[in-house]
Design a protein around this motif. Structure first.
Motif, PDB file in Angstrom:
ATOM      1  N   THR A   1      -8.600  -1.284  -2.267  1.00 43.49           N
ATOM      2  CA  THR A   1      -8.150  -0.142  -1.472  1.00 43.49           C
ATOM      3  C   THR A   1      -8.985   1.096  -1.752  1.00 43.49           C
ATOM      4  O   THR A   1      -9.730   1.150  -2.737  1.00 43.49           O
ATOM      5  CB  THR A   1      -6.668   0.191  -1.759  1.00 43.49           C
ATOM      6  OG1 THR A   1      -6.568   0.841  -3.026  1.00 43.49           O
ATOM      7  CG2 THR A   1      -5.786  -1.051  -1.724  1.00 43.49           C
ATOM      8  N   ASN A   2      -8.834   2.079  -0.893  1.00 47.90           N
ATOM      9  CA  ASN A   2      -9.536   3.347  -1.059  1.00 47.90           C
ATOM     10  C   ASN A   2      -9.050   4.121  -2.290  1.00 47.90           C
ATOM     11  O   ASN A   2      -9.700   5.068  -2.718  1.00 47.90           O
ATOM     12  CB  ASN A   2      -9.408   4.208   0.198  1.00 47.90           C
ATOM     13  CG  ASN A   2      -7.972   4.547   0.518  1.00 47.90           C
ATOM     14  OD1 ASN A   2      -7.051   3.775   0.250  1.00 47.90           O
ATOM     15  ND2 ASN A   2      -7.762   5.701   1.122  1.00 47.90           N
ATOM     16  N   LEU A   3      -7.929   3.736  -2.877  1.00 41.70           N
ATOM     17  CA  LEU A   3      -7.432   4.371  -4.099  1.00 41.70           C
ATOM     18  C   LEU A   3      -7.844   3.597  -5.354  1.00 41.70           C
ATOM     19  O   LEU A   3      -7.406   3.911  -6.462  1.00 41.70           O
ATOM     20  CB  LEU A   3      -5.903   4.513  -4.048  1.00 41.70           C
ATOM     21  CG  LEU A   3      -5.348   5.372  -2.911  1.00 41.70           C
ATOM     22  CD1 LEU A   3      -3.837   5.453  -2.986  1.00 41.70           C
ATOM     23  CD2 LEU A   3      -5.968   6.767  -2.924  1.00 41.70           C
TER      24      LEU A   3
ATOM     25  N   LEU B   1       0.812  -1.201   0.000  1.00 44.70           N
ATOM     26  CA  LEU B   1       0.000   0.000   0.000  1.00 44.70           C
ATOM     27  C   LEU B   1       0.853   1.261   0.000  1.00 44.70           C
ATOM     28  O   LEU B   1       1.933   1.302   0.592  1.00 44.70           O
ATOM     29  CB  LEU B   1      -0.937  -0.002   1.206  1.00 44.70           C
ATOM     30  CG  LEU B   1      -1.876  -1.209   1.311  1.00 44.70           C
ATOM     31  CD1 LEU B   1      -2.783  -1.053   2.517  1.00 44.70           C
ATOM     32  CD2 LEU B   1      -2.670  -1.422   0.049  1.00 44.70           C
TER      33      LEU B   1
ATOM     34  N   ARG C   1      -7.160   0.455  -6.111  1.00 40.81           N
ATOM     35  CA  ARG C   1      -6.285  -0.650  -6.495  1.00 40.81           C
ATOM     36  C   ARG C   1      -6.795  -1.944  -5.870  1.00 40.81           C
ATOM     37  O   ARG C   1      -7.471  -1.920  -4.855  1.00 40.81           O
ATOM     38  CB  ARG C   1      -4.839  -0.388  -6.052  1.00 40.81           C
ATOM     39  CG  ARG C   1      -4.240   0.819  -6.719  1.00 40.81           C
ATOM     40  CD  ARG C   1      -2.732   0.954  -6.562  1.00 40.81           C
ATOM     41  NE  ARG C   1      -2.254   0.713  -5.218  1.00 40.81           N
ATOM     42  CZ  ARG C   1      -1.173  -0.025  -4.939  1.00 40.81           C
ATOM     43  NH1 ARG C   1      -0.480  -0.598  -5.900  1.00 40.81           N
ATOM     44  NH2 ARG C   1      -0.778  -0.179  -3.689  1.00 40.81           N
TER      45      ARG C   1
ATOM     46  N   ARG D   1       2.808   4.843   5.369  1.00 40.52           N
ATOM     47  CA  ARG D   1       2.293   3.996   4.321  1.00 40.52           C
ATOM     48  C   ARG D   1       3.046   4.157   3.013  1.00 40.52           C
ATOM     49  O   ARG D   1       2.521   3.861   1.962  1.00 40.52           O
ATOM     50  CB  ARG D   1       0.839   4.332   4.073  1.00 40.52           C
ATOM     51  CG  ARG D   1       0.010   3.996   5.233  1.00 40.52           C
ATOM     52  CD  ARG D   1      -1.384   4.451   4.934  1.00 40.52           C
ATOM     53  NE  ARG D   1      -2.229   3.875   5.905  1.00 40.52           N
ATOM     54  CZ  ARG D   1      -3.054   2.893   5.661  1.00 40.52           C
ATOM     55  NH1 ARG D   1      -3.164   2.386   4.511  1.00 40.52           N
ATOM     56  NH2 ARG D   1      -3.785   2.412   6.614  1.00 40.52           N
TER      57      ARG D   1
ATOM     58  N   ASP E   1      -1.281   6.821   2.805  1.00 38.41           N
ATOM     59  CA  ASP E   1      -2.703   7.193   2.811  1.00 38.41           C
ATOM     60  C   ASP E   1      -3.587   6.222   2.043  1.00 38.41           C
ATOM     61  O   ASP E   1      -4.710   6.558   1.688  1.00 38.41           O
ATOM     62  CB  ASP E   1      -2.916   8.610   2.284  1.00 38.41           C
ATOM     63  CG  ASP E   1      -2.259   9.652   3.166  1.00 38.41           C
ATOM     64  OD1 ASP E   1      -2.238   9.440   4.399  1.00 38.41           O
ATOM     65  OD2 ASP E   1      -1.766  10.658   2.637  1.00 38.41           O
ATOM     66  N   GLU E   2      -3.115   5.004   1.801  1.00 37.10           N
ATOM     67  CA  GLU E   2      -3.937   3.979   1.154  1.00 37.10           C
ATOM     68  C   GLU E   2      -4.341   2.954   2.208  1.00 37.10           C
ATOM     69  O   GLU E   2      -3.546   2.614   3.081  1.00 37.10           O
ATOM     70  CB  GLU E   2      -3.157   3.304   0.024  1.00 37.10           C
ATOM     71  CG  GLU E   2      -3.991   2.370  -0.818  1.00 37.10           C
ATOM     72  CD  GLU E   2      -3.242   1.841  -2.026  1.00 37.10           C
ATOM     73  OE1 GLU E   2      -3.916   1.417  -2.978  1.00 37.10           O
ATOM     74  OE2 GLU E   2      -1.995   1.840  -2.028  1.00 37.10           O
TER      75      GLU E   2
END
Length: 177
Positions: free
Chosen positions: A118-120, A94, A122, A174, A97-98
């Motif tokens: 993930t929140n991004l 990660l 990915r 991170r 901030d992921e």
């Protein structure tokens, strides 16, 4: 006299109500949720936990079939492998901030496939998508995956997810390394 008796009865209720609101406002209580285990649930139990934030995940799949092993990285430290490091390994590290915000997949007797999202946007895909579908995510949008638990019998037979807000601790950045 009657009025005073009512007030005296309501004071403990008001104090209890204020106490409940206080505890509900605490981040560790407000943002924790649990996604119940899916799978056959046979074998011995496991929990993969660590200190700080999750910064990586490894999943071992057996010949594009079911999930044999799991490993999570907290900060810069990998946990022991749960299950077996047999077959092909899939890995995601990660970024800063992921966070992992969703786990999906399929199961029958074993966990057949896993998708960590993930929140991004990915993803890590592992296994063969056949069987019953599941989808796990936190009940609060500020929470992220904290640890996983389940059961294994040769391979992973069940998986559950624990979600919470994780405090930033020193040494748990991170950044991709």
């Amino acid at each position: 006299m009657f009025f005073m008796a009512i007030v005296l009865l309501l004071l403990p209720i008001k104090a209890l109500s204020d106490l409940c609101v206080f505890f509900a406002d605490q981040p560790e209580n407000q943002y924790y949720s649990f996604s119940p285990q899916v799978g056959s649930g046979q074998g011995r139990s496991y929990a993969i936990t660590g200190n700080g934030r999750i910064t990586g995940v490894r999943v071992w799949e057996a010949r594009n079939n079911y999930i044999y092993g799991l490993q999570i990285r907290y900060g810069y430290t990998w946990t022991n492998v749960t299950g077996y490091s047999y077959g092909e390994v899939q890995e995601i590290l990660l970024f800063e901030d992921e966070a992992i915000v969703q786990i999906s997949g399929k199961y029958s007797h074993y966990v057949q496939s896993l998708v960590f999202i993930t929140n991004l946007g990915r993803s890590l895909y592992a296994g063969r998508p056949q069987g019953h579908t599941f989808n796990m995510f936190p009940t609060n949008e500020k929470a992220e995956l904290r640890f996983i638990s389940g059961r294994l019998h040769g391979a992973i037979t069940a998986i559950g997810a624990h979600w919470a807000v994780v405090s930033d601790l020193p040494g748990t950045t991170r950044k991709l390394v």
